[in-house]
Scaffold this motif. Sequence first.
Motif, PDB file in Angstrom:
ATOM      1  N   ASP A   6       0.575  -0.665  -0.276  1.00  0.00           N
ATOM      2  CA  ASP A   6       0.254   0.584  -0.088  1.00  0.00           C
ATOM      3  C   ASP A   6       1.114   1.076  -0.367  1.00  0.00           C
ATOM      4  OD1 ASP A   6      -2.413   1.368  -0.476  1.00  0.00           O
ATOM      5  OD2 ASP A   6      -2.172   1.488   2.373  1.00  0.00           O
ATOM      6  N   ASP A   7       1.797   0.962   1.047  1.00  0.00           N
ATOM      7  CA  ASP A   7       2.805   2.360   0.565  1.00  0.00           C
ATOM      8  C   ASP A   7       3.278   2.322  -0.717  1.00  0.00           C
ATOM      9  OD1 ASP A   7       2.807   2.647   3.180  1.00  0.00           O
ATOM     10  OD2 ASP A   7       4.049   1.983   4.152  1.00  0.00           O
ATOM     11  N   HIS A   8       3.552   1.665  -1.282  1.00  0.00           N
ATOM     12  CA  HIS A   8       3.884   1.356  -2.427  1.00  0.00           C
ATOM     13  C   HIS A   8       3.370   2.180  -3.472  1.00  0.00           C
ATOM     14  CE1 HIS A   8       7.804  -1.352  -2.183  1.00  0.00           C
ATOM     15  NE2 HIS A   8       7.850  -1.020  -1.379  1.00  0.00           N
ATOM     16  N   VAL A   9       2.162   1.697  -3.345  1.00  0.00           N
ATOM     17  CA  VAL A   9       1.015   2.553  -4.028  1.00  0.00           C
ATOM     18  C   VAL A   9       0.805   3.987  -4.280  1.00  0.00           C
ATOM     19  CG1 VAL A   9      -1.836   2.817  -4.463  1.00  0.00           C
ATOM     20  CG2 VAL A   9      -0.601   0.532  -4.471  1.00  0.00           C
ATOM     21  N   LYS A  10       1.354   4.120  -3.274  1.00  0.00           N
ATOM     22  CA  LYS A  10       1.110   5.648  -2.604  1.00  0.00           C
ATOM     23  C   LYS A  10       2.401   6.609  -3.180  1.00  0.00           C
ATOM     24  CE  LYS A  10      -1.052   4.893   1.778  1.00  0.00           C
ATOM     25  NZ  LYS A  10      -0.598   5.415   3.736  1.00  0.00           N
ATOM     26  N   ILE A  11       3.391   5.534  -2.993  1.00  0.00           N
ATOM     27  CA  ILE A  11       4.425   6.290  -3.543  1.00  0.00           C
ATOM     28  C   ILE A  11       4.458   6.672  -5.636  1.00  0.00           C
ATOM     29  CG2 ILE A  11       6.817   6.260  -4.006  1.00  0.00           C
ATOM     30  CD1 ILE A  11       7.013   4.817  -1.733  1.00  0.00           C
ATOM     31  N   GLY A  12       4.209   5.772  -6.338  1.00  0.00           N
ATOM     32  CA  GLY A  12       3.407   5.457  -7.898  1.00  0.00           C
ATOM     33  C   GLY A  12       2.368   6.283  -8.102  1.00  0.00           C
ATOM     34  N   VAL A  13       1.136   6.379  -7.131  1.00  0.00           N
ATOM     35  CA  VAL A  13       0.062   7.420  -7.600  1.00  0.00           C
ATOM     36  C   VAL A  13       0.743   9.087  -7.387  1.00  0.00           C
ATOM     37  CG1 VAL A  13      -1.922   8.656  -6.390  1.00  0.00           C
ATOM     38  CG2 VAL A  13      -1.880   6.706  -6.890  1.00  0.00           C
ATOM     39  N   LEU A  14       1.684   9.355  -6.061  1.00  0.00           N
ATOM     40  CA  LEU A  14       2.374  10.575  -6.060  1.00  0.00           C
ATOM     41  C   LEU A  14       2.834  11.087  -7.154  1.00  0.00           C
ATOM     42  CD1 LEU A  14       2.597  10.670  -1.978  1.00  0.00           C
ATOM     43  CD2 LEU A  14       1.248  12.083  -3.066  1.00  0.00           C
ATOM     44  N   ALA A  15       3.473   9.655  -7.697  1.00  0.00           N
ATOM     45  CA  ALA A  15       4.960  10.010  -8.491  1.00  0.00           C
ATOM     46  C   ALA A  15       4.704  10.131  -9.803  1.00  0.00           C
ATOM     47  CB  ALA A  15       5.685   9.004  -8.185  1.00  0.00           C
ATOM     48  N   GLY A  16       3.197   9.157 -10.553  1.00  0.00           N
ATOM     49  CA  GLY A  16       2.908   9.318 -11.440  1.00  0.00           C
ATOM     50  C   GLY A  16       1.711  10.366 -11.628  1.00  0.00           C
ATOM     51  N   SER A  17       1.339  10.878 -10.474  1.00  0.00           N
ATOM     52  CA  SER A  17       0.255  12.107 -10.831  1.00  0.00           C
ATOM     53  C   SER A  17       1.050  13.308 -10.700  1.00  0.00           C
ATOM     54  CB  SER A  17      -0.770  12.503  -9.286  1.00  0.00           C
ATOM     55  OG  SER A  17      -1.038  11.843  -9.039  1.00  0.00           O
ATOM     56  N   LEU A  18       1.889  13.303 -10.323  1.00  0.00           N
ATOM     57  CA  LEU A  18       3.494  14.601 -10.285  1.00  0.00           C
ATOM     58  C   LEU A  18       3.632  14.806 -11.535  1.00  0.00           C
ATOM     59  CD1 LEU A  18       4.557  17.160  -9.345  1.00  0.00           C
ATOM     60  CD2 LEU A  18       5.920  15.926  -8.419  1.00  0.00           C
ATOM     61  N   LEU A  19       4.378  13.476 -12.105  1.00  0.00           N
ATOM     62  CA  LEU A  19       5.029  13.606 -13.163  1.00  0.00           C
ATOM     63  C   LEU A  19       3.405  14.055 -15.151  1.00  0.00           C
ATOM     64  CD1 LEU A  19       7.095  10.537 -14.143  1.00  0.00           C
ATOM     65  CD2 LEU A  19       7.745  12.489 -13.607  1.00  0.00           C
TER      66      LEU A  19
END
Length: 457
Positions: free
Chosen positions: A401-414
Amino acid sequence: MTGGVPGSLVGGLVPDPCGGTVTTPTGRPSPRLFGRGSWPEVSRVAEILRTETVGGALLVGAAVIALVWANSPWSGIYTGLAGLTVGPVALHLDLTLAEWAADGLLAIFFFVAGLELKREFVAGDLRDPRRAALPVAAAVGGMAAPAVIYVALNAGAGAGALAGWAVPTATDIAFALAVLAVIATHLPSALRTFLLTLAVVDDLLAITIIAVFYTDSLQLVPLALALLPLGLFTVLVQRRVRSWWLLLPLAAVTWALVHASGVHATVAGVLLGFAVPVLRRADGPGPGLAEHFEHRFRPISAGFAVPVFAFFAAGVSVSGSGGLGSSLTDSVTLGVVIALLVGKPIGVLGATWTVQRFTRATLDEGLSWWDVLGLALLAGIGFTVSLLIGELAFGAGTERDDHVKIGVLAGSLLSALLATVVLRIRNRYYRRIRAAEELDTDADGVPDVYQTDPDRG
Protein backbone atom coordinates in the motif's frame (compact mmCIF):
# COMPACT_ATOMS: atom_id res chain seq x y z
CA MET A 1 -20.99 3.67 -49.23
CA THR A 2 -20.71 5.04 -45.67
CA GLY A 3 -18.47 2.41 -44.15
CA GLY A 4 -18.53 2.55 -40.35
CA VAL A 5 -20.44 5.83 -40.10
CA PRO A 6 -23.83 5.46 -38.34
CA GLY A 7 -26.93 6.23 -40.35
CA SER A 8 -27.75 9.22 -38.15
CA LEU A 9 -24.57 10.87 -39.33
CA VAL A 10 -25.41 10.69 -43.01
CA GLY A 11 -27.19 13.53 -44.77
CA GLY A 12 -28.22 16.98 -43.55
CA LEU A 13 -26.72 18.86 -40.65
CA VAL A 14 -25.32 16.38 -38.19
CA PRO A 15 -25.10 16.99 -34.42
CA ASP A 16 -21.60 16.27 -33.19
CA PRO A 17 -20.72 14.23 -30.09
CA CYS A 18 -19.93 17.34 -28.05
CA GLY A 19 -22.10 20.06 -29.55
CA GLY A 20 -22.38 21.97 -32.83
CA THR A 21 -22.77 21.03 -36.50
CA VAL A 22 -20.95 21.96 -39.63
CA THR A 23 -21.27 21.45 -43.37
CA THR A 24 -18.13 21.03 -45.44
CA PRO A 25 -17.51 23.04 -48.64
CA THR A 26 -18.57 19.98 -50.63
CA GLY A 27 -21.99 20.01 -48.97
CA ARG A 28 -21.35 16.83 -46.99
CA PRO A 29 -21.97 16.99 -43.24
CA SER A 30 -19.02 16.81 -40.89
CA PRO A 31 -19.64 16.49 -37.15
CA ARG A 32 -17.51 18.55 -34.80
CA LEU A 33 -15.68 17.38 -31.69
CA PHE A 34 -15.53 19.73 -28.68
CA GLY A 35 -18.14 22.23 -29.86
CA ARG A 36 -19.00 25.01 -27.42
CA GLY A 37 -22.23 23.51 -26.10
CA SER A 38 -25.03 25.66 -24.67
CA TRP A 39 -24.46 28.81 -22.62
CA PRO A 40 -26.42 27.55 -19.55
CA GLU A 41 -24.28 24.41 -19.47
CA VAL A 42 -21.07 26.41 -19.90
CA SER A 43 -22.08 28.70 -17.03
CA ARG A 44 -22.94 25.76 -14.77
CA VAL A 45 -19.67 24.02 -15.50
CA ALA A 46 -17.75 27.23 -14.78
CA GLU A 47 -19.35 27.38 -11.32
CA ILE A 48 -18.44 23.73 -10.65
CA LEU A 49 -14.88 24.33 -11.81
CA ARG A 50 -14.44 27.18 -9.33
CA THR A 51 -15.49 24.97 -6.42
CA GLU A 52 -13.42 22.00 -7.55
CA THR A 53 -10.37 24.20 -8.14
CA VAL A 54 -10.44 25.48 -4.56
CA GLY A 55 -10.99 21.91 -3.37
CA GLY A 56 -8.05 20.73 -5.45
CA ALA A 57 -5.77 23.30 -3.85
CA LEU A 58 -6.89 22.14 -0.39
CA LEU A 59 -6.37 18.51 -1.43
CA VAL A 60 -2.81 19.19 -2.58
CA GLY A 61 -2.10 21.15 0.59
CA ALA A 62 -3.42 18.34 2.79
CA ALA A 63 -1.32 15.77 0.92
CA VAL A 64 1.84 17.86 1.27
CA ILE A 65 1.26 18.30 5.02
CA ALA A 66 0.73 14.54 5.41
CA LEU A 67 3.91 13.72 3.48
CA VAL A 68 6.02 16.18 5.46
CA TRP A 69 4.56 15.04 8.78
CA ALA A 70 4.95 11.32 7.98
CA ASN A 71 8.65 11.88 7.19
CA SER A 72 9.40 14.14 10.14
CA PRO A 73 10.67 13.25 13.63
CA TRP A 74 7.03 13.47 14.74
CA SER A 75 5.82 10.76 12.34
CA GLY A 76 4.67 8.64 15.28
CA ILE A 77 2.08 11.28 16.18
CA TYR A 78 0.72 11.20 12.64
CA THR A 79 0.55 7.38 12.66
CA GLY A 80 -1.17 7.40 16.04
CA LEU A 81 -3.72 9.97 14.89
CA ALA A 82 -4.57 7.99 11.76
CA GLY A 83 -4.95 4.82 13.83
CA LEU A 84 -7.08 6.36 16.57
CA THR A 85 -10.27 4.27 16.89
CA VAL A 86 -13.62 5.95 17.49
CA GLY A 87 -17.22 4.85 17.05
CA PRO A 88 -19.74 2.43 18.59
CA VAL A 89 -18.43 -1.14 18.91
CA ALA A 90 -21.95 -2.59 19.12
CA LEU A 91 -22.73 -1.37 15.59
CA HIS A 92 -19.35 -2.54 14.23
CA LEU A 93 -18.49 1.08 13.52
CA ASP A 94 -15.42 1.24 15.74
CA LEU A 95 -13.21 2.52 12.93
CA THR A 96 -9.92 4.37 12.87
CA LEU A 97 -9.91 8.00 11.77
CA ALA A 98 -8.28 6.94 8.52
CA GLU A 99 -11.09 4.41 7.94
CA TRP A 100 -13.75 6.99 8.77
CA ALA A 101 -12.19 9.26 6.15
CA ALA A 102 -12.09 6.51 3.50
CA ASP A 103 -15.47 4.92 4.23
CA GLY A 104 -17.44 7.88 5.58
CA LEU A 105 -16.19 11.14 4.14
CA LEU A 106 -15.66 9.71 0.66
CA ALA A 107 -19.34 8.68 0.66
CA ILE A 108 -20.08 12.43 0.52
CA PHE A 109 -17.70 12.74 -2.43
CA PHE A 110 -19.47 9.93 -4.29
CA PHE A 111 -22.89 11.32 -3.37
CA VAL A 112 -21.96 14.54 -5.18
CA ALA A 113 -20.52 12.49 -8.07
CA GLY A 114 -23.83 10.60 -8.32
CA LEU A 115 -25.78 13.88 -8.39
CA GLU A 116 -23.49 15.30 -11.05
CA LEU A 117 -23.57 12.21 -13.24
CA LYS A 118 -27.36 11.97 -13.12
CA ARG A 119 -27.75 15.66 -13.89
CA GLU A 120 -25.37 15.44 -16.85
CA PHE A 121 -27.38 12.68 -18.49
CA VAL A 122 -30.87 13.93 -17.56
CA ALA A 123 -30.68 17.69 -18.02
CA GLY A 124 -27.15 18.52 -19.19
CA ASP A 125 -25.74 18.85 -22.67
CA LEU A 126 -24.88 15.14 -22.51
CA ARG A 127 -28.48 13.94 -22.42
CA ASP A 128 -28.05 13.44 -26.17
CA PRO A 129 -26.29 10.05 -26.60
CA ARG A 130 -24.28 11.46 -29.49
CA ARG A 131 -22.89 14.18 -27.24
CA ALA A 132 -22.20 11.69 -24.47
CA ALA A 133 -20.35 9.29 -26.77
CA LEU A 134 -17.03 11.13 -26.68
CA PRO A 135 -16.46 11.62 -22.92
CA VAL A 136 -17.86 8.17 -22.11
CA ALA A 137 -15.59 6.52 -24.69
CA ALA A 138 -12.63 8.54 -23.40
CA ALA A 139 -13.39 7.51 -19.80
CA VAL A 140 -13.59 3.84 -20.75
CA GLY A 141 -10.40 4.03 -22.80
CA GLY A 142 -8.70 5.96 -20.01
CA MET A 143 -9.49 3.14 -17.58
CA ALA A 144 -8.81 0.17 -19.85
CA ALA A 145 -5.35 1.16 -21.12
CA PRO A 146 -3.79 1.79 -17.67
CA ALA A 147 -5.22 -1.48 -16.36
CA VAL A 148 -3.72 -3.40 -19.28
CA ILE A 149 -0.31 -1.75 -18.80
CA TYR A 150 -0.32 -2.44 -15.06
CA VAL A 151 -1.24 -6.09 -15.58
CA ALA A 152 1.46 -6.49 -18.25
CA LEU A 153 4.11 -5.12 -15.90
CA ASN A 154 2.96 -7.22 -12.92
CA ALA A 155 1.99 -10.47 -14.64
CA GLY A 156 4.98 -12.33 -13.22
CA ALA A 157 5.39 -10.36 -9.99
CA GLY A 158 3.39 -12.76 -7.84
CA ALA A 159 2.51 -12.16 -4.18
CA GLY A 160 -0.84 -10.64 -5.08
CA ALA A 161 0.59 -7.76 -7.13
CA LEU A 162 -2.19 -8.07 -9.71
CA ALA A 163 -4.74 -7.10 -7.05
CA GLY A 164 -3.80 -3.47 -7.73
CA TRP A 165 -4.79 -3.51 -11.41
CA ALA A 166 -7.50 -0.88 -10.84
CA VAL A 167 -5.29 1.59 -8.92
CA PRO A 168 -4.19 3.65 -11.98
CA THR A 169 -7.61 3.67 -13.66
CA ALA A 170 -9.11 6.63 -11.76
CA THR A 171 -8.72 10.36 -12.50
CA ASP A 172 -8.85 12.83 -9.61
CA ILE A 173 -11.02 15.68 -10.90
CA ALA A 174 -10.25 18.10 -8.05
CA PHE A 175 -6.49 17.65 -8.40
CA ALA A 176 -6.64 17.82 -12.21
CA LEU A 177 -8.82 20.94 -12.24
CA ALA A 178 -6.58 22.65 -9.70
CA VAL A 179 -3.65 22.11 -12.06
CA LEU A 180 -5.74 23.18 -15.05
CA ALA A 181 -6.80 26.39 -13.30
CA VAL A 182 -3.17 27.39 -12.83
CA ILE A 183 -1.67 26.40 -16.17
CA ALA A 184 -4.51 26.94 -18.69
CA THR A 185 -6.82 29.75 -17.62
CA HIS A 186 -8.03 30.40 -21.18
CA LEU A 187 -8.69 26.83 -22.32
CA PRO A 188 -12.02 26.64 -24.22
CA SER A 189 -14.99 25.75 -22.03
CA ALA A 190 -15.82 22.71 -24.18
CA LEU A 191 -12.47 21.14 -23.29
CA ARG A 192 -13.00 21.87 -19.60
CA THR A 193 -16.48 20.35 -19.80
CA PHE A 194 -15.01 17.30 -21.50
CA LEU A 195 -12.48 16.81 -18.70
CA LEU A 196 -15.13 17.29 -16.02
CA THR A 197 -17.56 14.84 -17.63
CA LEU A 198 -14.80 12.31 -18.29
CA ALA A 199 -13.85 12.41 -14.61
CA VAL A 200 -17.48 12.05 -13.47
CA VAL A 201 -17.99 8.97 -15.67
CA ASP A 202 -14.59 7.78 -14.46
CA ASP A 203 -15.86 8.02 -10.86
CA LEU A 204 -18.93 5.93 -11.70
CA LEU A 205 -16.80 3.24 -13.35
CA ALA A 206 -14.40 3.31 -10.41
CA ILE A 207 -17.12 2.81 -7.82
CA THR A 208 -18.51 -0.04 -9.95
CA ILE A 209 -15.07 -1.66 -9.93
CA ILE A 210 -14.86 -1.21 -6.16
CA ALA A 211 -18.28 -2.80 -5.64
CA VAL A 212 -17.67 -5.74 -7.98
CA PHE A 213 -13.98 -6.55 -7.56
CA TYR A 214 -13.11 -5.36 -4.07
CA THR A 215 -15.95 -6.84 -2.05
CA ASP A 216 -14.34 -9.72 -0.15
CA SER A 217 -17.42 -11.03 1.66
CA LEU A 218 -21.03 -10.14 1.01
CA GLN A 219 -23.62 -10.13 3.80
CA LEU A 220 -27.01 -10.29 2.12
CA VAL A 221 -29.15 -9.42 5.15
CA PRO A 222 -27.66 -5.96 5.81
CA LEU A 223 -27.59 -5.31 2.07
CA ALA A 224 -31.28 -6.16 1.77
CA LEU A 225 -32.13 -4.09 4.83
CA ALA A 226 -30.32 -1.11 3.26
CA LEU A 227 -33.01 -1.03 0.59
CA LEU A 228 -35.59 0.06 3.19
CA PRO A 229 -34.05 3.41 4.23
CA LEU A 230 -32.82 3.92 0.66
CA GLY A 231 -36.35 3.38 -0.64
CA LEU A 232 -37.84 5.78 1.91
CA PHE A 233 -35.16 8.34 1.08
CA THR A 234 -36.07 7.98 -2.60
CA VAL A 235 -39.79 8.46 -1.94
CA LEU A 236 -39.14 11.62 0.07
CA VAL A 237 -36.78 13.25 -2.42
CA GLN A 238 -39.09 12.36 -5.29
CA ARG A 239 -41.74 14.33 -3.40
CA ARG A 240 -39.19 17.17 -3.21
CA VAL A 241 -38.77 16.92 0.56
CA ARG A 242 -35.67 18.87 1.65
CA SER A 243 -35.87 18.51 5.44
CA TRP A 244 -32.41 17.47 6.60
CA TRP A 245 -33.74 15.98 9.85
CA LEU A 246 -35.65 13.42 7.73
CA LEU A 247 -33.17 12.77 4.93
CA LEU A 248 -29.88 12.76 6.84
CA PRO A 249 -30.80 9.94 9.27
CA LEU A 250 -32.08 7.81 6.38
CA ALA A 251 -28.85 8.42 4.45
CA ALA A 252 -26.77 7.54 7.53
CA VAL A 253 -28.68 4.29 8.11
CA THR A 254 -28.31 3.36 4.44
CA TRP A 255 -24.57 4.01 4.64
CA ALA A 256 -24.20 1.96 7.85
CA LEU A 257 -26.06 -1.04 6.43
CA VAL A 258 -24.11 -0.99 3.16
CA HIS A 259 -20.93 -0.79 5.24
CA ALA A 260 -22.03 -3.80 7.29
CA SER A 261 -22.84 -5.77 4.12
CA GLY A 262 -19.20 -5.89 3.02
CA VAL A 263 -19.77 -3.67 -0.02
CA HIS A 264 -17.64 -0.55 0.25
CA ALA A 265 -19.71 2.12 1.99
CA THR A 266 -19.03 4.74 -0.69
CA VAL A 267 -21.43 2.81 -2.94
CA ALA A 268 -24.21 4.08 -0.68
CA GLY A 269 -23.27 7.63 -1.61
CA VAL A 270 -23.69 6.95 -5.33
CA LEU A 271 -27.05 5.19 -4.80
CA LEU A 272 -28.36 8.09 -2.71
CA GLY A 273 -27.20 10.56 -5.36
CA PHE A 274 -28.96 8.63 -8.10
CA ALA A 275 -32.21 8.72 -6.08
CA VAL A 276 -32.44 12.52 -6.15
CA PRO A 277 -34.61 13.97 -8.95
CA VAL A 278 -32.91 16.35 -11.35
CA LEU A 279 -35.85 18.18 -12.91
CA ARG A 280 -38.00 20.48 -10.82
CA ARG A 281 -41.76 20.30 -10.92
CA ALA A 282 -43.41 22.19 -13.76
CA ASP A 283 -44.98 24.71 -11.38
CA GLY A 284 -42.14 24.78 -8.88
CA PRO A 285 -39.84 27.77 -8.42
CA GLY A 286 -36.06 27.61 -8.14
CA PRO A 287 -33.59 24.91 -9.16
CA GLY A 288 -34.20 21.17 -9.16
CA LEU A 289 -33.49 19.17 -6.01
CA ALA A 290 -30.29 17.63 -7.40
CA GLU A 291 -28.90 21.08 -8.15
CA HIS A 292 -29.98 22.27 -4.69
CA PHE A 293 -28.13 19.37 -3.04
CA GLU A 294 -25.09 19.98 -5.23
CA HIS A 295 -24.86 23.56 -4.01
CA ARG A 296 -25.12 22.33 -0.43
CA PHE A 297 -22.77 19.35 -0.52
CA ARG A 298 -20.15 20.12 -3.19
CA PRO A 299 -18.33 22.64 -0.95
CA ILE A 300 -18.39 20.09 1.91
CA SER A 301 -17.02 17.41 -0.40
CA ALA A 302 -14.36 19.51 -2.11
CA GLY A 303 -13.45 21.66 0.88
CA PHE A 304 -13.49 19.11 3.70
CA ALA A 305 -14.20 15.45 2.86
CA VAL A 306 -11.62 14.94 0.11
CA PRO A 307 -8.81 16.98 1.74
CA VAL A 308 -9.24 15.11 5.04
CA PHE A 309 -9.10 11.78 3.21
CA ALA A 310 -5.98 12.97 1.38
CA PHE A 311 -4.41 13.93 4.70
CA PHE A 312 -4.83 10.42 6.10
CA ALA A 313 -4.13 8.56 2.84
CA ALA A 314 -1.06 10.37 1.50
CA GLY A 315 1.14 10.15 4.58
CA VAL A 316 3.69 7.58 3.46
CA SER A 317 7.22 7.41 4.83
CA VAL A 318 9.67 7.40 1.93
CA SER A 319 12.39 6.12 4.25
CA GLY A 320 10.35 3.14 5.39
CA SER A 321 9.49 -0.11 3.62
CA GLY A 322 13.05 -0.55 2.36
CA GLY A 323 13.46 3.09 1.38
CA LEU A 324 12.43 5.11 -1.65
CA GLY A 325 14.86 3.27 -3.93
CA SER A 326 13.34 -0.08 -3.03
CA SER A 327 9.79 1.11 -3.65
CA LEU A 328 10.68 2.58 -7.06
CA THR A 329 12.04 -0.79 -8.18
CA ASP A 330 8.90 -2.64 -7.09
CA SER A 331 6.73 -3.69 -10.03
CA VAL A 332 3.63 -2.35 -8.26
CA THR A 333 5.10 1.15 -7.99
CA LEU A 334 6.44 1.08 -11.56
CA GLY A 335 3.14 -0.29 -12.85
CA VAL A 336 1.17 2.54 -11.25
CA VAL A 337 3.58 5.26 -12.43
CA ILE A 338 3.78 4.05 -16.04
CA ALA A 339 0.05 3.30 -16.23
CA LEU A 340 -0.83 6.83 -15.08
CA LEU A 341 1.85 8.56 -17.12
CA VAL A 342 1.53 6.53 -20.34
CA GLY A 343 -1.63 4.44 -20.10
CA LYS A 344 -4.04 7.26 -19.32
CA PRO A 345 -2.97 9.45 -22.27
CA ILE A 346 -2.98 6.45 -24.61
CA GLY A 347 -6.47 5.45 -23.48
CA VAL A 348 -8.06 8.92 -23.59
CA LEU A 349 -6.33 10.05 -26.78
CA GLY A 350 -6.90 6.70 -28.47
CA ALA A 351 -10.61 6.63 -27.63
CA THR A 352 -11.05 10.22 -28.81
CA TRP A 353 -9.28 9.44 -32.09
CA THR A 354 -11.44 6.32 -32.53
CA VAL A 355 -14.64 8.37 -32.09
CA GLN A 356 -13.29 10.91 -34.56
CA ARG A 357 -12.52 8.22 -37.13
CA PHE A 358 -15.80 6.38 -36.58
CA THR A 359 -17.92 9.51 -37.03
CA ARG A 360 -15.61 11.18 -39.56
CA ALA A 361 -15.66 14.18 -37.25
CA THR A 362 -13.31 17.14 -37.19
CA LEU A 363 -12.10 19.13 -34.21
CA ASP A 364 -14.01 22.33 -33.56
CA GLU A 365 -12.57 25.42 -35.19
CA GLY A 366 -9.29 26.54 -33.66
CA LEU A 367 -8.74 23.38 -31.59
CA SER A 368 -5.74 21.12 -31.98
CA TRP A 369 -4.89 17.55 -31.08
CA TRP A 370 -2.28 19.07 -28.78
CA ASP A 371 -5.22 20.27 -26.64
CA VAL A 372 -6.55 16.72 -26.44
CA LEU A 373 -3.09 15.44 -25.54
CA GLY A 374 -2.85 18.00 -22.75
CA LEU A 375 -6.19 16.90 -21.29
CA ALA A 376 -5.21 13.24 -21.68
CA LEU A 377 -2.07 13.93 -19.66
CA LEU A 378 -4.15 15.68 -16.99
CA ALA A 379 -6.31 12.56 -16.79
CA GLY A 380 -3.19 10.78 -15.54
CA ILE A 381 -3.51 12.66 -12.26
CA GLY A 382 -4.92 9.93 -10.07
CA PHE A 383 -5.21 10.53 -6.36
CA THR A 384 -8.33 10.17 -4.23
CA VAL A 385 -9.91 7.04 -5.72
CA SER A 386 -6.53 5.57 -6.67
CA LEU A 387 -5.35 5.72 -3.05
CA LEU A 388 -8.66 4.25 -1.90
CA ILE A 389 -8.36 1.30 -4.31
CA GLY A 390 -4.76 0.78 -3.21
CA GLU A 391 -5.92 0.39 0.40
CA LEU A 392 -8.66 -2.03 -0.64
CA ALA A 393 -6.31 -4.05 -2.83
CA PHE A 394 -3.38 -4.47 -0.45
CA GLY A 395 -4.63 -3.40 2.97
CA ALA A 396 -4.11 -0.01 4.60
CA GLY A 397 -0.62 0.48 6.02
CA THR A 398 0.97 -2.53 4.30
CA GLU A 399 4.25 -2.30 2.40
CA ARG A 400 2.51 -2.70 -0.94
CA ASP A 401 0.00 0.00 0.00
CA ASP A 402 2.90 2.36 0.74
CA HIS A 403 4.36 1.53 -2.67
CA VAL A 404 1.01 2.31 -4.27
CA LYS A 405 0.99 5.71 -2.57
CA ILE A 406 4.47 6.51 -3.85
CA GLY A 407 3.48 5.36 -7.34
CA VAL A 408 0.29 7.44 -7.34
CA LEU A 409 2.09 10.54 -6.09
CA ALA A 410 4.97 10.15 -8.57
CA GLY A 411 2.73 9.32 -11.54
CA SER A 412 0.36 12.19 -10.78
CA LEU A 413 3.20 14.68 -10.39
CA LEU A 414 4.87 13.65 -13.64
CA SER A 415 1.52 13.76 -15.49
CA ALA A 416 0.87 17.24 -14.13
CA LEU A 417 4.31 18.45 -15.22
CA LEU A 418 3.95 17.11 -18.76
CA ALA A 419 0.43 18.55 -19.04
CA THR A 420 1.80 21.89 -17.90
CA VAL A 421 4.35 21.94 -20.72
CA VAL A 422 1.72 21.17 -23.37
CA LEU A 423 -1.14 23.33 -22.11
CA ARG A 424 0.92 26.41 -21.22
CA ILE A 425 1.95 26.64 -24.86
CA ARG A 426 -1.68 26.36 -25.99
CA ASN A 427 -2.82 28.81 -23.32
CA ARG A 428 -1.05 31.70 -25.05
CA TYR A 429 -3.03 30.99 -28.21
CA TYR A 430 -6.40 30.85 -26.44
CA ARG A 431 -5.71 33.99 -24.41
CA ARG A 432 -5.95 36.06 -27.58
CA ILE A 433 -9.15 34.31 -28.72
CA ARG A 434 -10.88 34.68 -25.33
CA ALA A 435 -10.05 38.38 -25.21
CA ALA A 436 -11.81 38.88 -28.55
CA GLU A 437 -14.90 36.90 -27.44
CA GLU A 438 -15.26 38.84 -24.18
CA LEU A 439 -15.29 42.12 -26.11
CA ASP A 440 -18.15 40.77 -28.22
CA THR A 441 -20.67 40.43 -25.40
CA ASP A 442 -24.13 42.01 -25.28
CA ALA A 443 -25.79 43.70 -22.33
CA ASP A 444 -27.44 40.38 -21.40
CA GLY A 445 -24.04 39.02 -20.37
CA VAL A 446 -24.11 36.18 -22.90
CA PRO A 447 -21.23 36.21 -25.42
CA ASP A 448 -22.46 36.53 -28.99
CA VAL A 449 -20.73 33.29 -30.00
CA TYR A 450 -23.37 31.42 -27.95
CA GLN A 451 -26.25 33.24 -29.69
CA THR A 452 -25.29 32.94 -33.35
CA ASP A 453 -25.81 29.17 -33.55
CA PRO A 454 -29.31 27.98 -32.58
CA ASP A 455 -27.96 24.50 -31.89
CA ARG A 456 -25.82 25.91 -29.09
CA GLY A 457 -28.54 27.57 -27.11
